[in-house]
Design a protein around this motif. Structure first.
Motif, PDB file in Angstrom:
ATOM      1  N   MET A  17       0.831  -1.200   0.000  1.00 22.72           N
ATOM      2  CA  MET A  17       0.000   0.000   0.000  1.00 22.72           C
ATOM      3  C   MET A  17       0.867   1.253   0.000  1.00 22.72           C
ATOM      4  N   PHE A  21       0.404   3.749  -3.307  1.00 18.71           N
ATOM      5  CA  PHE A  21      -0.773   4.180  -2.556  1.00 18.71           C
ATOM      6  C   PHE A  21      -1.850   4.738  -3.490  1.00 18.71           C
ATOM      7  N   LYS A  24      -5.945   1.958  -6.747  1.00 16.34           N
ATOM      8  CA  LYS A  24      -7.068   1.407  -5.983  1.00 16.34           C
ATOM      9  C   LYS A  24      -7.001  -0.115  -5.953  1.00 16.34           C
ATOM     10  N   LYS A  25      -6.335  -0.709  -6.948  1.00 14.32           N
ATOM     11  CA  LYS A  25      -6.222  -2.170  -6.993  1.00 14.32           C
ATOM     12  C   LYS A  25      -5.467  -2.691  -5.777  1.00 14.32           C
ATOM     13  N   GLU A  26      -4.534  -1.897  -5.255  1.00 14.23           N
ATOM     14  CA  GLU A  26      -3.753  -2.330  -4.094  1.00 14.23           C
ATOM     15  C   GLU A  26      -4.654  -2.455  -2.869  1.00 14.23           C
ATOM     16  N   LEU A  27      -5.690  -1.635  -2.797  1.00 17.37           N
ATOM     17  CA  LEU A  27      -6.621  -1.731  -1.669  1.00 17.37           C
ATOM     18  C   LEU A  27      -7.336  -3.074  -1.701  1.00 17.37           C
ATOM     19  N   TYR A  30      -4.959  -5.672  -0.607  1.00 17.75           N
ATOM     20  CA  TYR A  30      -4.771  -5.646   0.842  1.00 17.75           C
ATOM     21  C   TYR A  30      -5.945  -6.320   1.557  1.00 17.75           C
ATOM     22  N   LEU A  31      -7.141  -6.091   1.044  1.00 15.02           N
ATOM     23  CA  LEU A  31      -8.319  -6.719   1.653  1.00 15.02           C
ATOM     24  C   LEU A  31      -8.242  -8.235   1.509  1.00 15.02           C
TER      25      LEU A  31
END
Length: 41
Positions: A17, A21, A24-27, A30-31
Motif C-alpha cells: 500500500m 498508494f 485502488k487495486k492495491e486496496l 490488501y483486503l
C-alpha cells in the motif's frame, strides 16, 4: 507459526500500500491479504 505468517502477510500488505498508494487495486489486494490471514488463523 500461524501468528508469524499472519504478521508477515500484514506487513507485506502495508508495504504494498505504501509503495503504490495511488492505485485502488492495491486496496483490493490488501483486503484479500487481510481476509487470507483470518482464514489461516
Amino acid at each position: 507459526m500461524q501468528i508469524i505468517l499472519s504478521i508477515l502477510m500484514f506487513i507485506i500488505g502495508i508495504a504494498v500500500m505504501s509503495m503504490s498508494f495511488k492505485a485502488k487495486k492495491e486496496l483490493v489486494y490488501y483486503l484479500i491479504l487481510s481476509g487470507g490471514t483470518l482464514i489461516f488463523s
